[in-house]
Design an enzyme around this catalytic site. Structure first.
Site, mmCIF file in Angstrom:
data_model
loop_
_atom_site.group_PDB
_atom_site.id
_atom_site.type_symbol
_atom_site.label_atom_id
_atom_site.label_comp_id
_atom_site.label_asym_id
_atom_site.label_seq_id
_atom_site.Cartn_x
_atom_site.Cartn_y
_atom_site.Cartn_z
ATOM 1 N N LYS A 85 0.823 -1.211 0.000
ATOM 2 C CA LYS A 85 0.000 0.000 0.000
ATOM 3 C C LYS A 85 0.862 1.269 0.000
ATOM 4 O O LYS A 85 0.427 2.318 -0.442
ATOM 5 C CB LYS A 85 -0.907 0.042 1.243
ATOM 6 C CG LYS A 85 -1.720 -1.200 1.527
ATOM 7 C CD LYS A 85 -2.789 -1.437 0.482
ATOM 8 C CE LYS A 85 -3.931 -2.320 0.953
ATOM 9 N NZ LYS A 85 -3.622 -3.744 1.096
HETATM 10 C C1 LIG Z 1 -4.300 -4.900 0.730
HETATM 11 C C2 LIG Z 1 -3.516 -6.144 0.649
HETATM 12 C C3 LIG Z 1 -3.831 -7.150 -0.261
HETATM 13 C C4 LIG Z 1 -5.054 -7.091 -1.153
HETATM 14 O O1 LIG Z 1 -4.949 -6.110 -2.148
HETATM 15 P P1 LIG Z 1 -6.239 -5.551 -2.898
HETATM 16 O O2 LIG Z 1 -5.775 -4.436 -3.730
HETATM 17 O O3 LIG Z 1 -7.172 -5.112 -1.803
HETATM 18 O O4 LIG Z 1 -6.818 -6.688 -3.663
HETATM 19 C C5 LIG Z 1 -2.996 -8.257 -0.328
HETATM 20 N N1 LIG Z 1 -1.921 -8.371 0.498
HETATM 21 C C6 LIG Z 1 -1.593 -7.424 1.387
HETATM 22 C C7 LIG Z 1 -0.412 -7.621 2.252
HETATM 23 C C8 LIG Z 1 -2.371 -6.268 1.490
HETATM 24 O O5 LIG Z 1 -2.034 -5.329 2.376
#
Ligand SMILES: *Cc1c(COP(=O)(O)O)cnc(C)c1O
Length: 488
Positions: A111
């Site tokens: 993120k």
């Molecule tokens: C947010 C997240 C995901 C999922 O990603 P999306 O974009 O919501 O599908 C997978 N792995 C981790 C570690 C995350 O923080």
């Protein structure tokens, strides 16, 4: 010039700056470009570009109303120094597989790649619109978005940020990361409920006209740091283009993504539209396998149990960004999406038509459970010497199933979405480390065992003071926002 409209048929024609400021459409739909743009430059001519240079080429075609100077300012501030390693993302792998390590930013989850730049995109947009009101960022989190958004927006002038996390749905490390966040404008509350409750609550607040009018009178506008914000999604396209170029291939590749809200895999879809050659987009789920069923049957149904798993950032039943994909596949039929989303809200399910179902064959969906995750971490570490976190392990496990079914051994990118230290308890147990009574001791034990550096942000987390201790009912989110904004 590209204009943004919503997936539910609002066609006013917003600029990207307006879409970034608003976050979510007033009709509850998500902002989408009226046509998916193409790059101004041939992909092959970008092979020697740095991450930031690729970021500029990708973002400028989606964000046409940003000047070159504005966009480069955003990119440089986000990516010049906040990521460890030779570039923003690091590729590592074995055999035909490359893991795209997306987690070398400040909060150790993927993120960070988008949330390091979103505050710059947003403040630049506000400034050029002459907007004097304060922006309040609302964020529902399954754990990782919350911390990355707090970190990105902490003490950013003209913003306040409110994060809502499910009290029993995040890991101890994730919780501690959020509750210890510094910054006058940061606000965090635990919700009695699961991630979907938090996300639905936030979406309801966005759709609540009288509340937004009330905030407006108090000089506040709402925006979102979730992947429903187009300003978060577009920066994610960049690393797929970057990684594909690094593979230096002319063949179509597979891309495997551990999926929750469908944002990351949708970014891979957009990368394909920009010219990345894709054979299959592999959508990996944990036991909350609503997407696996959907990709197989064309029916999206919420009539199922919700599981708390060891890959908590994917414990989601309502994958918001799927709406964007279906919108594109329906050839921009906003009415169709609106009806489907109404079906989902009223009856808990909808089914896509045969045409869309056919187009969904681009995707392969499968899932695994928490036990499989532990076994996958153990076997890949022991046989290949590569350490994965629990989410990446879901991706690898599903990829193995795909290979078993198809024998396809082409070049494959796997999105590696978090540092193992973020989920050190599950990862440690997978590696046979004895049970610890404090979740944070696993970080030290895992370091002893693997010698992999502990990310700065996770060092000494245990001894930091939790300053955000509110726990609220999901009905009380509006009151929490008012309290955070100091308005009554
Ligand atoms: C947010 C997240 C995901 C999922 O990603 P999306 O974009 O919501 O599908 C997978 N792995 C981790 C570690 C995350 O923080």
């Amino acid at each position: 010039m590209i204009k943004y409209q919503t997936t539910r048929g609002l066609k006013e024609g917003f600029s990207s700056k307006e879409a970034i400021i608003q976050g979510l459409g007033k009709d509850g739909g998500l902002f989408v470009p009226d046509k998916i743009p193409s790059l101004d430059i041939d992909l092959n001519d970008m092979k020697n570009f740095s991450y930031s240079e690729i970021a500029y080429e990708v973002m400028k075609v989606f964000f046409e109303d940003f000047t070159e100077e504005e966009l480069k300012y955003c990119i440089n501030n986000a990516y010049d120094s906040k990521f460890k390693g030779e570039d923003v993302v690091t590729l590592k792998g074995f055999d035909n597989v490359k893991f795209v390590e997306l987690y070398h930013g400040e909060t150790s989850a993927f993120k960070d790649v988008a949330l390091s730049i979103l505050p710059y995109l947003l403040t630049t947009s506000l400034k050029s619109k002459g907007e004097k009101k304060k922006v309040c960022i609302l964020t529902a989190t399954s754990g990782d978005t919350g911390k990355a958004a707090l970190q990105g927006f902490a003490d950013v002038e003209g913003t306040e940020i409110c994060v809502f996390y499910p009290i029993d749905g995040v890991s101890d490390v994730q919780k501690k990361q959020m509750t210890t966040q510094l910054g006058e404008n940061t606000h965090v509350a635990g919700i009695k409920g699961n991630f979907d409750d938090a996300q639905t609550g936030v979406k309801k607040i966005f759709a609540d006209k009288s509340f937004s009018e009330y905030l407006f009178e108090n000089d506040v506008i709402l925006s979102s740091a979730n992947s429903i914000n187009i300003g978060r999604l577009v920066p994610q396209i960049v690393y797929y283009v970057y990684s594909y170029l690094k593979l230096n291939t002319d063949e179509a590749i597979n891309i495997v993504v551990p999926t929750g809200n469908f944002g990351n895999i949708l970014a891979a879809y957009y990368a394909m539209k920009l010219g990345v050659k894709v054979n299959k987009l592999i959508c990996a789920s944990n036991e909350n396998n609503v997407l696996t069923d959907f990709l197989r049957s064309g029916e999206y149904s919420l009539d199922r149990d919700f599981f708390v798993t060891n890959s908590p950032s994917m414990d989601i039943l309502i994958s918001s960004n799927l709406e964007r994909l279906i919108y594109h596949l329906s050839l921009d039929d906003g009415e169709y999406i609106k009806n489907n989303m109404k079906e989902l809200a009223d009856n808990g399910k909808y089914t896509v038509n045969d045409d869309i179902k056919k187009k969904l064959e681009l995707f392969y969906g499968n899932f695994c459970n928490s036990k499989d995750v532990v076994n996958t971490i153990e076997s890949v570490y022991n046989t290949k010497g590569y350490l994965m976190d629990t989410h990446t392990a879901v991706a690898y496990n599903v990829y193995s199933k795909y290979v078993e079914e198809t024998g396809d051994d082409r070049s494959t990118l796997i999105a590696s979405t978090a540092s193992s230290y973020k989920f050190a308890d599950s990862v440690s147990l997978a590696l046979g480390i004895e049970k610890q009574y404090n979740a944070f001791d696993y970080i030290v034990k895992l370091n002893d065992k693997t010698n992999i550096d502990i990310p700065e942000g996770l060092k000494g987390l245990d001894s930091k003071k939790s300053i955000h201790n509110d726990i609220i009912d999901k009905e009380d989110m509006k009151d929490f926002i008012k309290k955070s904004l100091n308005i009554s």
